[in-house]
Design an enzyme around this catalytic site. Structure first.
Site, short mmCIF file in Angstrom:
data_model
loop_
_atom_site.label_atom_id
_atom_site.label_comp_id
_atom_site.label_asym_id
_atom_site.label_seq_id
_atom_site.Cartn_x
_atom_site.Cartn_y
_atom_site.Cartn_z
N GLY A 147 12.46 -39.29 24.51
CA GLY A 147 12.42 -37.88 24.13
C GLY A 147 12.09 -36.92 25.25
O GLY A 147 11.86 -35.75 24.99
N ASN A 200 18.04 -33.63 27.00
CA ASN A 200 17.34 -33.20 25.78
C ASN A 200 17.19 -31.69 25.72
O ASN A 200 17.24 -31.08 24.65
CB ASN A 200 15.97 -33.87 25.69
CG ASN A 200 16.09 -35.34 25.35
OD1 ASN A 200 17.03 -35.76 24.69
ND2 ASN A 200 15.14 -36.13 25.80
N ASP A 237 25.09 -44.26 17.63
CA ASP A 237 24.68 -42.86 17.64
C ASP A 237 25.61 -42.00 18.49
O ASP A 237 25.53 -40.78 18.48
CB ASP A 237 23.23 -42.70 18.09
CG ASP A 237 22.98 -43.23 19.50
OD1 ASP A 237 23.95 -43.48 20.24
OD2 ASP A 237 21.80 -43.39 19.86
N HIS A 270 23.91 -43.05 23.33
CA HIS A 270 23.25 -44.02 24.20
C HIS A 270 24.22 -45.15 24.58
O HIS A 270 24.79 -45.79 23.70
CB HIS A 270 22.02 -44.61 23.50
CG HIS A 270 20.97 -43.59 23.23
ND1 HIS A 270 20.83 -42.96 22.01
CD2 HIS A 270 20.02 -43.06 24.04
CE1 HIS A 270 19.83 -42.10 22.08
NE2 HIS A 270 19.32 -42.14 23.29
#
Length: 246
Positions: free
Chosen positions: A109, A137, A220, A223
């Site tokens: 994160g 991010n 997802d 990744h």
């Protein structure tokens, strides 16, 4: 890059390392809340008990390559952390019998602001080559580009001031088109501008030939798979190899 992003912390180990573990408490706010609810819950469970492993070579004379990034660096979702690109870089280095140890400092994160705040802890060790892979991010959350740019600059300036002999590689990132043309264009260009301003080595897009390719990404869509990480490692190696060969 797809919009959904759940991140995880992994670690890399080199041959015969001494492993020192530092426990991290990772706040749920670091997860991108716009994704699938079940996946978010799973990622939160995985992160709640996560550790960052710093690898220190038994040979004190070994030089250090620090990969400082987010889940791309950490190797989120892989069955084995040795499949992540930092570990693959270590294998390339070992095959050439070069005296370098690769440390995976990827954190789940992580944003540029988060990276900036933990930099002082990371730089307590001697780092010969610092690979900076942050910003993805920030972009996915729509953080103002001025903030992302300021944080990346601050990280580089801190390294150059406190450890002037450390060579820096800045890894660029790109965003999916649904983030808006102006934002995605400016986001992509800020990395090149910073690399030029501070005269650091530059990887235009760390997910080159991987980003957006379904077969090379996990479910997802963001990744890389183990195969994807092999390509990422090769992309990084193009810039890293001349640096370690000297």
């Amino acid at each position: 890059m797809p919009e959904n992003k759940h991140l995880h912390l992994n670690s890399v180990a080199s041959q015969a390392p001494i492993i020192i573990k530092f426990c991290y408490f990772i706040l749920a706010i670091l997860l991108i809340g716009c994704g699938n609810e079940k996946n978010a819950e799973k990622a939160m469970e995985e992160n709640s008990d996560t550790e960052e492993t710093t690898v220190v070579s038994e040979n004190s004379k070994s030089k250090t390559i620090l990969c400082f990034g987010d889940s791309i660096t950490a190797g989120y979702g892989l069955d084995d952390s040795n499949e992540a690109y930092p570990a693959l870089l270590q294998k390339k280095i070992d095959s050439l019998e070069l005296n370098y140890t690769v440390i995976n400092s990827g954190l789940s994160g992580e944003t540029t602001a988060g990276g900036r705040s933990r930099l002082s802890w990371v730089m307590k060790q001697k780092v010969d080559i610092f690979l900076l892979e942050l910003g993805g991010n920030d972009g996915l959350r729509g953080i103002p580009l001025t903030e992302t740019k300021a944080n990346l600059k601050a990280i580089i300036e801190t390294i150059q001031t406190e450890s002037p002999n450390t060579r820096i590689i800045l890894a660029g990132m790109e965003l999916p088109p649904n983030m808006g043309k102006d934002y995605t264009t400016e986001f992509r260009e800020l990395f090149a501008e910073i690399a030029s301003q501070y005269d650091v080595a530059f990887i235009p897009f760390i997910l080159k030939d991987v980003g957006g390719i379904k077969a090379l990404n996990q479910n997802d869509g963001i990744h890389p798979t183990a195969e994807g990480h092999k390509i990422v490692a090769n992309t990084v190696w193009e810039v890293l190899r001349p640096m370690v060969a000297n």
